[in-house]
Scaffold this motif. Structure first.
Motif, PDB file in Angstrom:
ATOM      1  N   LEU A 181       0.844  -1.385  -0.028  1.00 11.47           N
ATOM      2  CA  LEU A 181       0.068   0.121   0.225  1.00 11.47           C
ATOM      3  C   LEU A 181       0.881   1.127  -0.031  1.00 11.47           C
ATOM      4  O   LEU A 181       0.556   2.139  -0.709  1.00 11.47           O
ATOM      5  CB  LEU A 181      -0.908   0.020   1.306  1.00 11.47           C
ATOM      6  CG  LEU A 181      -1.750   1.089   1.435  1.00 11.47           C
ATOM      7  CD1 LEU A 181      -2.844   1.341   0.290  1.00 11.47           C
ATOM      8  CD2 LEU A 181      -2.786   1.272   2.748  1.00 11.47           C
ATOM      9  N   ILE A 196       1.108   3.971  -2.974  1.00 14.51           N
ATOM     10  CA  ILE A 196       0.789   5.360  -2.585  1.00 14.51           C
ATOM     11  C   ILE A 196       1.936   6.478  -3.184  1.00 14.51           C
ATOM     12  O   ILE A 196       1.879   7.451  -3.676  1.00 14.51           O
ATOM     13  CB  ILE A 196       0.543   5.640  -1.260  1.00 14.51           C
ATOM     14  CG1 ILE A 196      -0.882   4.880  -0.756  1.00 14.51           C
ATOM     15  CG2 ILE A 196       0.548   7.151  -0.705  1.00 14.51           C
ATOM     16  CD1 ILE A 196      -1.207   5.074   0.660  1.00 14.51           C
ATOM     17  N   ASN A 225       2.106   7.194  -6.792  1.00 11.87           N
ATOM     18  CA  ASN A 225       1.081   8.400  -7.254  1.00 11.87           C
ATOM     19  C   ASN A 225       1.886   9.712  -7.540  1.00 11.87           C
ATOM     20  O   ASN A 225       1.192  10.090  -8.429  1.00 11.87           O
ATOM     21  CB  ASN A 225       0.204   8.741  -5.790  1.00 11.87           C
ATOM     22  CG  ASN A 225      -0.741   7.736  -5.558  1.00 11.87           C
ATOM     23  OD1 ASN A 225      -1.193   7.057  -6.390  1.00 11.87           O
ATOM     24  ND2 ASN A 225      -1.424   7.800  -4.400  1.00 11.87           N
ATOM     25  N   ASP A 281      -9.132  -2.200  -0.135  1.00 11.55           N
ATOM     26  CA  ASP A 281      -9.942  -1.188  -0.463  1.00 11.55           C
ATOM     27  C   ASP A 281      -9.525   0.056  -1.060  1.00 11.55           C
ATOM     28  O   ASP A 281      -9.367   1.142  -0.187  1.00 11.55           O
ATOM     29  CB  ASP A 281     -11.218  -1.179   0.266  1.00 11.55           C
ATOM     30  CG  ASP A 281     -12.420  -0.266  -0.296  1.00 11.55           C
ATOM     31  OD1 ASP A 281     -12.349  -0.079  -1.404  1.00 11.55           O
ATOM     32  OD2 ASP A 281     -13.360   0.103   0.449  1.00 11.55           O
ATOM     33  N   VAL A 282      -8.882   0.202  -2.317  1.00 12.11           N
ATOM     34  CA  VAL A 282      -8.343   1.713  -2.621  1.00 12.11           C
ATOM     35  C   VAL A 282      -9.102   2.058  -3.814  1.00 12.11           C
ATOM     36  O   VAL A 282      -9.594   1.075  -4.730  1.00 12.11           O
ATOM     37  CB  VAL A 282      -6.575   1.246  -2.752  1.00 12.11           C
ATOM     38  CG1 VAL A 282      -5.851   1.138  -1.782  1.00 12.11           C
ATOM     39  CG2 VAL A 282      -6.534   0.320  -3.878  1.00 12.11           C
ATOM     40  N   TYR A 287      -3.947   6.084  -6.420  1.00 12.36           N
ATOM     41  CA  TYR A 287      -4.579   4.973  -5.666  1.00 12.36           C
ATOM     42  C   TYR A 287      -4.685   5.727  -4.324  1.00 12.36           C
ATOM     43  O   TYR A 287      -3.514   6.120  -3.738  1.00 12.36           O
ATOM     44  CB  TYR A 287      -4.229   3.796  -5.821  1.00 12.36           C
ATOM     45  CG  TYR A 287      -4.358   3.199  -7.090  1.00 12.36           C
ATOM     46  CD1 TYR A 287      -5.709   2.424  -7.142  1.00 12.36           C
ATOM     47  CD2 TYR A 287      -3.543   2.975  -8.350  1.00 12.36           C
ATOM     48  CE1 TYR A 287      -6.063   1.798  -8.437  1.00 12.36           C
ATOM     49  CE2 TYR A 287      -3.979   2.544  -9.192  1.00 12.36           C
ATOM     50  CZ  TYR A 287      -5.089   2.057  -9.462  1.00 12.36           C
ATOM     51  OH  TYR A 287      -5.550   1.291 -10.600  1.00 12.36           O
ATOM     52  N   ARG A 288      -5.948   6.006  -3.450  1.00 14.01           N
ATOM     53  CA  ARG A 288      -6.062   6.370  -2.157  1.00 14.01           C
ATOM     54  C   ARG A 288      -6.951   5.373  -1.389  1.00 14.01           C
ATOM     55  O   ARG A 288      -7.687   4.852  -2.087  1.00 14.01           O
ATOM     56  CB  ARG A 288      -6.447   7.784  -2.138  1.00 14.01           C
ATOM     57  CG  ARG A 288      -7.608   7.871  -2.463  1.00 14.01           C
ATOM     58  CD  ARG A 288      -8.156   9.568  -2.409  1.00 14.01           C
ATOM     59  NE  ARG A 288      -9.430   9.513  -2.979  1.00 14.01           N
ATOM     60  CZ  ARG A 288     -10.583   9.011  -2.546  1.00 14.01           C
ATOM     61  NH1 ARG A 288     -10.753   8.344  -1.379  1.00 14.01           N
ATOM     62  NH2 ARG A 288     -11.816   9.360  -3.338  1.00 14.01           N
ATOM     63  N   PRO A 289      -6.343   4.971  -0.267  1.00 14.73           N
ATOM     64  CA  PRO A 289      -7.239   4.124   0.515  1.00 14.73           C
ATOM     65  C   PRO A 289      -8.582   4.892   0.914  1.00 14.73           C
ATOM     66  O   PRO A 289      -8.833   6.039   0.816  1.00 14.73           O
ATOM     67  CB  PRO A 289      -6.567   4.068   1.823  1.00 14.73           C
ATOM     68  CG  PRO A 289      -5.037   4.604   1.767  1.00 14.73           C
ATOM     69  CD  PRO A 289      -5.096   5.364   0.547  1.00 14.73           C
ATOM     70  N   SER A 290      -9.608   4.005   0.724  1.00 16.30           N
ATOM     71  CA  SER A 290     -11.094   4.329   1.008  1.00 16.30           C
ATOM     72  C   SER A 290     -11.137   4.886   2.256  1.00 16.30           C
ATOM     73  O   SER A 290     -10.296   4.631   3.255  1.00 16.30           O
ATOM     74  CB  SER A 290     -12.127   3.402   0.706  1.00 16.30           C
ATOM     75  OG  SER A 290     -12.077   2.369   1.816  1.00 16.30           O
ATOM     76  N   PHE A 304     -10.947   1.997   4.991  1.00 18.10           N
ATOM     77  CA  PHE A 304     -10.063   1.138   4.650  1.00 18.10           C
ATOM     78  C   PHE A 304      -9.434   0.272   5.743  1.00 18.10           C
ATOM     79  O   PHE A 304      -9.499  -0.834   5.594  1.00 18.10           O
ATOM     80  CB  PHE A 304      -8.788   1.842   4.216  1.00 18.10           C
ATOM     81  CG  PHE A 304      -7.578   0.850   3.470  1.00 18.10           C
ATOM     82  CD1 PHE A 304      -7.535   0.317   2.360  1.00 18.10           C
ATOM     83  CD2 PHE A 304      -6.647   0.487   4.493  1.00 18.10           C
ATOM     84  CE1 PHE A 304      -6.677  -0.661   1.982  1.00 18.10           C
ATOM     85  CE2 PHE A 304      -5.547  -0.247   4.157  1.00 18.10           C
ATOM     86  CZ  PHE A 304      -5.694  -1.007   2.813  1.00 18.10           C
ATOM     87  N   GLN A 312     -10.051  -3.784   5.761  1.00 18.35           N
ATOM     88  CA  GLN A 312      -8.557  -4.414   5.370  1.00 18.35           C
ATOM     89  C   GLN A 312      -8.475  -5.524   6.737  1.00 18.35           C
ATOM     90  O   GLN A 312      -7.953  -6.395   6.745  1.00 18.35           O
ATOM     91  CB  GLN A 312      -7.542  -3.537   5.469  1.00 18.35           C
ATOM     92  CG  GLN A 312      -6.255  -3.999   5.095  1.00 18.35           C
ATOM     93  CD  GLN A 312      -6.243  -4.906   3.931  1.00 18.35           C
ATOM     94  OE1 GLN A 312      -7.125  -4.487   3.033  1.00 18.35           O
ATOM     95  NE2 GLN A 312      -5.746  -5.795   3.722  1.00 18.35           N
ATOM     96  N   TRP A 354       1.314   3.598   6.527  1.00 16.97           N
ATOM     97  CA  TRP A 354       0.241   2.605   6.872  1.00 16.97           C
ATOM     98  C   TRP A 354       1.099   1.438   7.429  1.00 16.97           C
ATOM     99  O   TRP A 354       2.105   1.127   6.970  1.00 16.97           O
ATOM    100  CB  TRP A 354      -0.359   2.281   5.493  1.00 16.97           C
ATOM    101  CG  TRP A 354      -1.406   3.259   5.237  1.00 16.97           C
ATOM    102  CD1 TRP A 354      -0.940   4.378   4.214  1.00 16.97           C
ATOM    103  CD2 TRP A 354      -2.751   3.360   5.580  1.00 16.97           C
ATOM    104  NE1 TRP A 354      -2.121   5.226   4.270  1.00 16.97           N
ATOM    105  CE2 TRP A 354      -3.105   4.713   4.798  1.00 16.97           C
ATOM    106  CE3 TRP A 354      -3.333   2.765   6.199  1.00 16.97           C
ATOM    107  CZ2 TRP A 354      -4.462   5.200   4.994  1.00 16.97           C
ATOM    108  CZ3 TRP A 354      -4.916   3.161   6.314  1.00 16.97           C
ATOM    109  CH2 TRP A 354      -5.165   4.277   5.707  1.00 16.97           C
TER     110      TRP A 354
END
Lengths: 237, 128
Positions: A58, A62, A65, A160-161, A173-176, A179, A183, A228
């Motif tokens: 993750l 990120i 990005n 969940d990204v 992409y960013r975590p919801s 998340f 997760q 994270w």
């Protein structure tokens, strides 16, 4: 003298079964107890290892990005230039698109790997925990740790990204928002202690209403700290 | 009909010896059981402490973890009394200190620490 011997024998005969029963119960409890502890440990190590790998994935996603955004900007520029129809500008646009495709493949591969691990890790943890229970039980042959005796369930994580912009070739992409909750991966197992006993003892234990249920679980997720990071959680029902 | 006096004496001494033997037997068996219970209590408390440290490594509140360990001790050890229980959590350490009295002066004192955040062998150090 004969009387005394008789008395000692009787007292011994009365106390010995009691002592043996208590000793057997403590031994059985010890075996169950170590089996349960090992299973929890195996499960925890498994889910925490998986979440450690996923947290790294993750963070890497990120970190990518910045490059994804740079490629989007580069493409916008190239598209603006290509609108003039100059062959050089069109070629430059095609080069940028090729670069984007290659980068997008890296993003997708990472995402696919992470989603696959999120889905499979809890089942692997559960299988290993149950195998560990069975392995521990071989030390105590009276227990029947067959597949029917233990039941378990595993809850997969979603990784969940969200892509932003959603339709771009190289999105960020960013975590919801949910998340950390989504997760959480967990494995849970339970067995009726009486079911593990040989039939003759099982009947006795059940008749006495002594049967107890043994339950175990483990769960972990990824939380936002400085980066994270994986974290153990209290398994939700 | 009366018994000769030496028969009465013999009976009495046999009874006394049998009673003594019985007391000794009960003592040995009770002692054995007490040792078993004491050892079990030690193992159970160690496990309960470890589980509470794992609980402290999660986002659960200290009071939640405390209730959990109290319930676990109550469930596993029907005899004895929890004298003191202290759970602490800082950014990089979870700590537990408990005293449990099995019987009068037979007290168990356990202290455990756990480095936070939890890591596994794959990720430097082996704490779990």
């Amino acid at each position: 003298m004969k009387n005394e011997n008789g008395f000692i024998t009787s007292a011994f005969l009365i106390l010995l079964p009691l002592f043996v029963a208590v000793l057997a119960s403590i031994t059985a409890a010890y075996f169950l107890f170590t089996a349960d502890s090992r299973a929890r440990q195996v499960c925890r190590v498994e889910v925490l290892n998986a979440q450690t790998t996923l947290a790294k994935d993750l963070n890497r996603l990120i970190d990518m990005n910045t490059q994804a955004a740079a490629l989007r900007a580069k493409r916008k520029q190239a598209e603006a230039l290509a609108a003039s129809g100059q062959p050089q500008a069109v070629a430059a646009l095609q080069a940028v698109i090729a670069e984007q495709i290659a980068f997008s493949a890296q993003q997708r591969l990472l995402l696919m790997k992470a989603r696959l691990l999120s889905r499979t890790a809890p089942s692997v943890a559960l299988t290993k925990a149950m195998a560990s229970i069975r392995k521990s039980a071989f030390g105590f042959a009276a227990f029947d740790f067959s597949a029917e005796a233990i039941n378990g369930s595993a809850h997969s994580a979603a990784f969940d990204v969200l892509p932003s912009p959603p339709t771009d070739l190289t999105p960020n992409y960013r975590p919801s928002a949910l998340f950390t909750r989504n997760q959480e991966m967990r494995a849970r197992w339970a067995f009726d202690v009486a079911k593990l006993l040989p039939p003759w003892l099982r009947r006795l234990v059940q008749a006495q209403g002594l049967h107890r249920r043994s339950e175990g679980d483990c769960s972990a997720t990824i939380e936002k700290g400085r980066k994270w990071e994986p974290k153990m959680t209290v398994a939700r029902p | 009909m009366t018994w000769p006096s030496h028969v009465g004496n013999e009976k009495g001494s046999l009874m006394a010896e049998a009673a003594l033997t019985m007391v000794a037997l009960v003592g040995i068996v009770s002692g054995g059981l007490a040792i078993c219970y004491f050892s079990f209590a030690h193992v159970w408390l160690e496990r309960a402490s470890y589980e509470s440290l794992i609980c402290l490594s999660t986002s659960a509140s200290v009071s939640t973890c405390e209730s959990k360990i109290r319930a676990m001790i109550r469930g596993g050890l029907p005899f004895g009394r929890l004298l003191s229980l202290q759970l602490e959590r800082s950014e990089n350490l979870a700590r537990i200190d408990l005293r449990f009295s099995v019987y009068k002066h037979a007290t168990l004192h356990l202290r455990q620490n756990l480095q936070l955040p939890l890591r596994t062998e794959n990720d430097q150090g082996s704490i779990l």
